[in-house]
Design an enzyme around this catalytic site. Sequence first.
Site: not given
Ligand code: LLP
Length: 422
Positions: A279, A318, A322, A350-351
């Site tokens: 995924e 981000r 993070y 404004c933060e």
């Molecule tokens: N599958 C599931 C169940 C997930 O929860 C996620 C991401 C993915 C796949 C995809 O993950 P990736 O391959 O993109 O790492 N907003 C955060 C990242 C949150 C990820 C949430 N879940 C950021 O900007 O780093």
Amino acid sequence: MTVAAHFQFKNNTLHAEDVSLAALAEEHGTPLYVYSRQALHDAWDAYRVASEGRNVLVCYGMKANSNLAVLNEFKQLGSGFDIVSGGELARVLAIGGDPGKIVFSGVGKQVWEMRAALEAGVKCFNVESEAELLRLAQVAQEMGKVAPVSLRVNPDVDAKTHPYISTGLKENKFGIAIESAMAVYQRAAALPSLQVVGVDCHIGSQITEVSPYLDALDKLVALIQALASQGIHLKHLDLGGGIGIRYTDETPLSPTDLLDNVFRVLEQQGLAHLQIVLEPGRSLVGNAGALLTRVEFLKHSEAKNFAIVDAAMNDLLRPTLYDAWHSVEAVAPRQSEGSTPRYDIVGPICESGDWLARDRPMELQQGDLLAIMSAGAYAFTMASQYNTRPRAAEVMVDGAKAHVVRPRETLGSLFSTETVLD
Ligand code: LLP
């Protein structure tokens, strides 16, 4: 200099493929998300090559970037989709994606979302709790359907990433503890409106090493074997997403690193018949995008220099959420005269948390254009209208052409549905 493959300088101006970012800013205004179509294809290719001759289904983790144009590219390349809401399902259906290649993840699936996914005929529900299992069984029964399920187990491994994007540890809200999984599988297998088809995990995001995946795999393999001894035979093993990208100097594992290792283990364990589902989100789109922004003002104080730009935390959350590092490039870099000043690149919101990059050595003047790199993933999808700022337009570049794939929101559209009391 960290510039992504399809974002390169030509005649001292940063381009996306063959299109000048200066020209794009001129035509479409800023802030502006710019995506490279070829970069999406190249990122996909890494998964395609790694999957060759193997039973692998890649389900794009579309929360990273769910613009229909992006989804359509991956659909055409043969991708399935990992969805986490009824809204994401609707997007996949809107581009004519194959529901048989959709996996439905998420800890809080609502009844309407389950119904819509059953109606569409998704490949699998990744179920994250016993309560969800029972709700799904009931909804499927009411509809006279059998829901394909996979349990998302929490293997309790450390993905060695930021705590907010680490999901496979015991203390996280995600999945079913691996020790409880057998009992929940037995319960699922006994429910006539459910069909057990797989097992799933997702241990975190921006993972750079293969070892956390292999730690999780070992635990899942033991579970799959224990299930088989109880007469529960699975068809697929979903390892989730998580492969990281290069934001600065990371050298993340590649899809080939991951799949070579995974299939070696599966073959050793006599499990080579299993389909592997992945995924990936970020690794398919992250470095295919940049956020273009213009310097409104420079502000020099004793302690700091600030470049106040027209993009903000509502466009790219981000950094403040993070503490994430995004490379910032001047679209037309200036020659340094003496020592290069260091700037915090901040937005107009404004933060104090409204910053995009800190302490960057740059030669800047008011009106300069900057490209915040690696903004293809979790940028627009996490954008908001905070401070009543219209969300920025998205453009996809294809060779020498640029297509607006989502126009800039208009001020009117931001509050046209709001009403006041008499
Ligand atoms: N599958 C599931 C169940 C997930 O929860 C996620 C991401 C993915 C796949 C995809 O993950 P990736 O391959 O993109 O790492 N907003 C955060 C990242 C949150 C990820 C949430 N879940 C950021 O900007 O780093």
